[in-house]
Scaffold this motif. Structure first.
Motif, PDB file in Angstrom:
ATOM      1  N   MET A  21      -2.358  -7.558  -2.417  1.00 14.88           N
ATOM      2  CA  MET A  21      -1.306  -7.261  -1.457  1.00 14.88           C
ATOM      3  C   MET A  21      -0.163  -8.275  -1.468  1.00 14.88           C
ATOM      4  SD  MET A  21      -1.877  -6.818   2.634  1.00 14.88           S
ATOM      5  CE  MET A  21      -0.815  -5.795   3.620  1.00 14.88           C
ATOM      6  N   SER A  22      -0.493  -9.536  -1.363  1.00 14.72           N
ATOM      7  CA  SER A  22       0.553 -10.553  -1.227  1.00 14.72           C
ATOM      8  C   SER A  22       1.378 -10.723  -2.499  1.00 14.72           C
ATOM      9  CB  SER A  22      -0.063 -11.898  -0.825  1.00 14.72           C
ATOM     10  OG  SER A  22      -1.020 -12.321  -1.774  1.00 14.72           O
ATOM     11  N   GLU A  23       0.903 -10.170  -3.631  1.00  8.70           N
ATOM     12  CA  GLU A  23       1.636 -10.257  -4.896  1.00  8.70           C
ATOM     13  C   GLU A  23       2.444  -8.998  -5.185  1.00  8.70           C
ATOM     14  OE1 GLU A  23      -1.121 -11.222  -8.033  1.00  8.70           O
ATOM     15  OE2 GLU A  23      -2.377 -12.388  -6.649  1.00  8.70           O
ATOM     16  N   ALA A  24       2.278  -7.947  -4.388  1.00  8.99           N
ATOM     17  CA  ALA A  24       2.931  -6.667  -4.657  1.00  8.99           C
ATOM     18  C   ALA A  24       4.430  -6.747  -4.378  1.00  8.99           C
ATOM     19  CB  ALA A  24       2.288  -5.564  -3.815  1.00  8.99           C
ATOM     20  N   ASP A  25       5.189  -5.904  -5.067  1.00 11.85           N
ATOM     21  CA  ASP A  25       6.649  -5.896  -4.922  1.00 11.85           C
ATOM     22  C   ASP A  25       7.110  -4.925  -3.834  1.00 11.85           C
ATOM     23  OD1 ASP A  25       5.898  -3.597  -6.238  1.00 11.85           O
ATOM     24  OD2 ASP A  25       7.555  -3.634  -7.680  1.00 11.85           O
ATOM     25  N   ILE A  26       6.335  -4.807  -2.778  1.00 14.88           N
ATOM     26  CA  ILE A  26       6.678  -3.949  -1.642  1.00 14.88           C
ATOM     27  C   ILE A  26       7.177  -4.848  -0.515  1.00 14.88           C
ATOM     28  CG2 ILE A  26       5.813  -2.288   0.047  1.00 14.88           C
ATOM     29  CD1 ILE A  26       3.670  -1.492  -2.004  1.00 14.88           C
ATOM     30  N   PRO A  27       8.352  -4.559   0.056  1.00 17.16           N
ATOM     31  CA  PRO A  27       8.880  -5.408   1.130  1.00 17.16           C
ATOM     32  C   PRO A  27       7.872  -5.623   2.247  1.00 17.16           C
ATOM     33  CG  PRO A  27      10.554  -3.852   0.421  1.00 17.16           C
ATOM     34  CD  PRO A  27       9.290  -3.474  -0.302  1.00 17.16           C
ATOM     35  N   GLY A  28       7.704  -6.879   2.647  1.00 20.23           N
ATOM     36  CA  GLY A  28       6.783  -7.237   3.718  1.00 20.23           C
ATOM     37  C   GLY A  28       5.415  -7.667   3.235  1.00 20.23           C
ATOM     38  N   TYR A  29       5.042  -7.276   2.025  1.00 15.91           N
ATOM     39  CA  TYR A  29       3.714  -7.618   1.521  1.00 15.91           C
ATOM     40  C   TYR A  29       3.601  -9.102   1.190  1.00 15.91           C
ATOM     41  CZ  TYR A  29       1.845  -2.844   1.125  1.00 15.91           C
ATOM     42  OH  TYR A  29       1.343  -1.588   1.393  1.00 15.91           O
ATOM     43  N   GLY A  30       4.684  -9.684   0.704  1.00 15.85           N
ATOM     44  CA  GLY A  30       4.641 -11.083   0.307  1.00 15.85           C
ATOM     45  C   GLY A  30       4.346 -12.033   1.442  1.00 15.85           C
ATOM     46  N   ASP A  31       4.607 -11.601   2.675  1.00 19.02           N
ATOM     47  CA  ASP A  31       4.357 -12.443   3.847  1.00 19.02           C
ATOM     48  C   ASP A  31       2.895 -12.419   4.282  1.00 19.02           C
ATOM     49  OD1 ASP A  31       7.082 -13.011   3.964  1.00 19.02           O
ATOM     50  OD2 ASP A  31       7.484 -11.264   5.224  1.00 19.02           O
ATOM     51  N   LEU A  32       2.119 -11.519   3.697  1.00 17.06           N
ATOM     52  CA  LEU A  32       0.749 -11.302   4.168  1.00 17.06           C
ATOM     53  C   LEU A  32      -0.249 -11.946   3.208  1.00 17.06           C
ATOM     54  CD1 LEU A  32       1.225  -7.617   5.334  1.00 17.06           C
ATOM     55  CD2 LEU A  32       0.867  -9.598   6.801  1.00 17.06           C
ATOM     56  N   ASP A  33      -0.376 -13.264   3.301  1.00 16.54           N
ATOM     57  CA  ASP A  33      -1.358 -13.958   2.479  1.00 16.54           C
ATOM     58  C   ASP A  33      -2.747 -13.814   3.099  1.00 16.54           C
ATOM     59  OD1 ASP A  33      -1.458 -15.734   4.641  1.00 16.54           O
ATOM     60  OD2 ASP A  33      -0.134 -17.195   3.660  1.00 16.54           O
ATOM     61  N   ARG A  34      -3.736 -14.356   2.433  1.00 20.89           N
ATOM     62  CA  ARG A  34      -5.117 -14.191   2.888  1.00 20.89           C
ATOM     63  C   ARG A  34      -5.335 -14.736   4.297  1.00 20.89           C
ATOM     64  NH1 ARG A  34      -9.058 -13.014  -1.141  1.00 20.89           N
ATOM     65  NH2 ARG A  34      -8.183 -12.951  -3.240  1.00 20.89           N
ATOM     66  N   ASP A  35      -4.784 -15.882   4.588  1.00 16.93           N
ATOM     67  CA  ASP A  35      -4.995 -16.475   5.902  1.00 16.93           C
ATOM     68  C   ASP A  35      -4.392 -15.619   7.006  1.00 16.93           C
ATOM     69  OD1 ASP A  35      -6.333 -18.586   4.760  1.00 16.93           O
ATOM     70  OD2 ASP A  35      -4.599 -19.936   4.768  1.00 16.93           O
ATOM     71  N   THR A  36      -3.205 -15.073   6.732  1.00 17.07           N
ATOM     72  CA  THR A  36      -2.531 -14.243   7.743  1.00 17.07           C
ATOM     73  C   THR A  36      -3.320 -12.970   8.018  1.00 17.07           C
ATOM     74  OG1 THR A  36      -0.368 -15.100   7.057  1.00 17.07           O
ATOM     75  CG2 THR A  36      -0.389 -13.050   8.329  1.00 17.07           C
ATOM     76  N   ALA A 372       6.496   4.251  -0.878  1.00 13.64           N
ATOM     77  CA  ALA A 372       7.410   5.387  -0.772  1.00 13.64           C
ATOM     78  C   ALA A 372       8.476   5.145   0.290  1.00 13.64           C
ATOM     79  CB  ALA A 372       6.622   6.654  -0.465  1.00 13.64           C
ATOM     80  N   HIS A 373       8.051   4.631   1.450  1.00 13.85           N
ATOM     81  CA  HIS A 373       8.983   4.466   2.574  1.00 13.85           C
ATOM     82  C   HIS A 373       9.884   3.245   2.421  1.00 13.85           C
ATOM     83  CE1 HIS A 373       6.320   7.048   5.472  1.00 13.85           C
ATOM     84  NE2 HIS A 373       6.831   7.734   4.481  1.00 13.85           N
ATOM     85  N   LYS A 374       9.339   2.175   1.875  1.00 15.37           N
ATOM     86  CA  LYS A 374      10.086   0.920   1.837  1.00 15.37           C
ATOM     87  C   LYS A 374      10.928   0.738   0.577  1.00 15.37           C
ATOM     88  CE  LYS A 374       6.899  -1.630   4.850  1.00 15.37           C
ATOM     89  NZ  LYS A 374       7.883  -2.034   5.870  1.00 15.37           N
ATOM     90  N   THR A 375      10.599   1.481  -0.484  1.00 21.29           N
ATOM     91  CA  THR A 375      11.356   1.341  -1.729  1.00 21.29           C
ATOM     92  C   THR A 375      11.935   2.667  -2.207  1.00 21.29           C
ATOM     93  OG1 THR A 375       9.493   1.736  -3.246  1.00 21.29           O
ATOM     94  CG2 THR A 375       9.752  -0.505  -2.386  1.00 21.29           C
ATOM     95  N   ASP A 376      11.729   3.728  -1.429  1.00 19.03           N
ATOM     96  CA  ASP A 376      12.203   5.063  -1.790  1.00 19.03           C
ATOM     97  C   ASP A 376      11.663   5.486  -3.162  1.00 19.03           C
ATOM     98  OD1 ASP A 376      13.574   7.410  -1.121  1.00 19.03           O
ATOM     99  OD2 ASP A 376      15.353   6.820  -2.263  1.00 19.03           O
ATOM    100  N   ASP A 377      10.408   5.151  -3.415  1.00 20.85           N
ATOM    101  CA  ASP A 377       9.750   5.483  -4.674  1.00 20.85           C
ATOM    102  C   ASP A 377       9.263   6.930  -4.617  1.00 20.85           C
ATOM    103  OD1 ASP A 377       7.850   5.802  -6.770  1.00 20.85           O
ATOM    104  OD2 ASP A 377       7.530   3.636  -6.840  1.00 20.85           O
ATOM    105  N   LYS A 378       9.935   7.810  -5.345  1.00 21.63           N
ATOM    106  CA  LYS A 378       9.602   9.231  -5.300  1.00 21.63           C
ATOM    107  C   LYS A 378       8.241   9.516  -5.937  1.00 21.63           C
ATOM    108  CE  LYS A 378      13.523  10.168  -3.395  1.00 21.63           C
ATOM    109  NZ  LYS A 378      13.570  10.398  -1.920  1.00 21.63           N
TER     110      LYS A 378
END
Length: 593
Positions: A21-36, A372-378
């Motif tokens: 999750m924390s490595e994915a290129d989806i907005p907001g995912y980078g903030d969610l590390d294991r501790d969080t 889909a929602h955050k990157t408009d990935d069809k």
């Protein structure tokens, strides 16, 4: 009383080791590390175990009561709901401009799982509100958003969806509820809706009903359906709660399960409503809510199975019955515990391997929604559209089956209410029916989703599996044998079924639809097989890296091997059934049944 503890280690494994999750290129995912994520899930788990789980039996035994037009929820529900709201749990992924925390949908999905396992009926009050919030957020006007969304995000006001009528369920084109336009732009809504979950209660100061109705003079059938916001209490210009609207509860349905949720007959007698979205396009707006709800119902399927499984394991370890066939394992005791017996192990492994696979499948689906929602990935949007009926239909079928299996571990005690196992089965049963009965999910999958956009999404799924197999083959002969080869065989079965539909469904649609239910289950098994292969890779990587929980990772691999060896081969049975076509299914005349 049944126990429940949130499986945070398993949840973290899926989020970070499998989905990364924390490595994915989806907005907001980078903030969610294991501790969080661990902090969020542990707090959700505490609330589930300490507050919601003890209320589950109370909700089942007391149910909801209609008194003088007011629905009262079971003892303790109001205080627990207040605690849920005050902790911000109802607004995890809601927009920050409306008071939400703006977290990804995946994080909300994971955090909600313990609440569903601990008390499914209770969680429905805020779960349906979340869906109504989403529908207004996507299709409402700016004024409607400002009026309703802040209060719905906080669950000071809750929401519902009103579709079904006494004479129409799946065939909503038959509905009779009318919405007559008024000079001020509002509508007067008149009709009766049934099976309305959370239709009325004492947990919030207002309830925002989303109601499907027909505007006189519109097109016939489903093309003439529009969606309306119909508040229980009208809202004043300053946003405060005003006069009571002309909507009332006819009765509370008496149900097999989810007694703690107020499933109501709702009567609309010229109630003031407001059009949401375009006129005669109500199903488009409602499907925003329903598609989200269907993933949530799929989660209910495995979440109830998780709770039932936890109790079955404890009972199997504690209950002394008979001796192990290979010799006494506890000679100092009058008998060995149930868990020594192979058939009990089979039963528990069926449950464990399903629950963990379904969790990964659901979280993956939630991540596709975020993408889909955050990157408009069809492509992601098309893939989750294809997978939604599988998540809903397959996982609720199997979830109920696993809840019954857990009950079976108890023998006669499982049938006695004081042990609580029958509630898991009774509560899980509704998930196979609402938000579109599972037969309808199968018809949607085969009749609509396979051919959607020229079949590009199902072809993309097959390419995804093919690429995964190619990229990971040859690294380890044992892993190929135990994980990749079974997945390859199952995927070929699924492709063969799709080919059968293409070759035989056009000339006789019944050939496809007679096999649709088998296809949905076959698809579900392939998806869980794919998830188990990914989990197997993650577990192997963890073991190779060292420093992790070796027992946990080895257990994960052993559970995955079980699913691939004992469950995934079901695809060949489903294929054989599909390829028999419609002749045997449609052989009898109606009078012969």
């Amino acid at each position: 009383m049944p126990i429940y503890h949130a499986p945070t280690k398993d949840m973290q494994f899926v989020l970070h080791d499998v989905l990364k999750m924390s490595e994915a290129d989806i907005p907001g995912y980078g903030d969610l590390d294991r501790d969080t994520t661990l902090a969020i899930l542990e707090e959700a788990g505490k609330l589930a175990s300490d507050v919601l789980a003890p209320l589950n039996v109370i909700g089942d035994s007391e149910g909801c009561v209609l008194e003088n037009g007011v629905v009262r929820t079971p003892t303790g529900f109001k205080a627990a709901f207040d605690q849920l709201r005050e902790g911000g749990w109802t607004a995890l992924d809601c927009d920050e401009q409306y008071g939400g925390q703006g977290l990804p949908y995946l994080m909300n999905t994971a955090a909600m799982e313990p609440f569903v396992s601990a008390n499914m009926a209770f969680n429905m009050y805020q779960g349906l509100t979340h869906g109504a919030y989403s529908a207004i957020n996507v299709h409402g006007t700016d004024a409607q958003k400002q009026t309703y969304l802040p209060k719905m995000a906080s669950c000071e006001w809750t929401g519902t969806m009103n579709l079904t009528e006494p004479h129409c369920g799946t065939d909503l084109g038959l509905m009779r509820t009318k919405a007559v336009p008024q000079d001020d732009g509002s509508y007067l809504v008149t009709g009766q809706k049934i099976f309305i979950s959370s239709g009325d209660h004492d947990l919030a100061e207002n309830i925002i009903h989303l109601v499907l109705a027909k505007i006189p003079g519109g097109p016939e059938g489903i093309k003439g359906v529009s969606l309306f916001i119909v508040p229980k209490f009208l809202v004043n210009e300053d946003g405060s709660v005003g006069a009571r609207n002309a909507v009332s509860v006819g009765k509370i349905e008496e149900k097999m399960g989810i007694h703690g949720n107020s499933t109501c007959v709702m009567d609309y007698d010229g109630a003031t409503g407001y059009l949401i979205g375009d006129m005669h396009k109500g199903m488009r707006a409602m499907f925003t809510m329903m598609n989200e709800a269907r993933l949530g119902v799929g989660l209910q399927g495995y979440a109830q199975a998780e709770a039932a499984y936890q109790n079955a394991v404890e009972y199997a370890k504690d209950r002394l019955q008979g001796r192990a066939v290979t010799g006494a394992e506890f000679p100092d005791k009058p008998a060995d515990p149930l868990i020594v017996h192979p058939d009990i192990r089979r039963n528990l492994m069926d449950q464990k391997s399903f629950v963990e696979g379904a969790r990964a499948f659901t979280y993956w689906g939630a991540s596709l929604i975020d993408r889909a929602h955050k990157t408009d990935d069809k492509a992601a949007d098309g893939l989750i559209s294809l997978l939604t009926p599988v998540i809903k239909g397959f996982q609720t079928d199997k979830g109920f089956e696993m809840a019954v299996n857990a009950q079976q571990v108890y023998g006669g005690h499982g049938y006695i209410e004081e042990w609580g196992m029958s509630q898991f089965a009774r509560d899980a049963r509704i998930a196979m029916i609402y938000e579109g009965a599972n037969g309808v999910q199968a018809l949607d999958l085969v009749g609509r989703k396979l051919a959607q956009d020229g079949g590009k999404h199902v072809m993309a799924f097959f390419e995804l599996i093919k690429a995964f197999l190619k990229d990971n083959a040859g690294q380890d002969a044992e892993f190929d044998r135990d994980f990749l080869d079974p997945l390859k065989a199952a995927s070929k079965d699924l492709q063969a079924a799709g080919m059968y539909f293409m070759q035989n469904g056009m000339k006789n649609p019944n050939n496809a639809l007679s096999g649709s239910y088998d296809f949905m289950h076959m698809f579900g098994h392939v998806c869980l097989g794919y998830m188990w292969a990914r989990m197997g890779l993650a577990a192997r990587a963890g073991l190779a890296a060292g420093g992790g929980d070796t027992e946990f990772l080895e257990t994960k691999l052993a559970t995955g091997r079980y699913y691939m060896a004992r469950q995934l081969p079901a695809t060949s049975l489903h294929l054989a059934r599909i390829q028999t076509g419609a002749d045997t299914v449609m052989a009898l005349d109606a009078a012969q049944f």
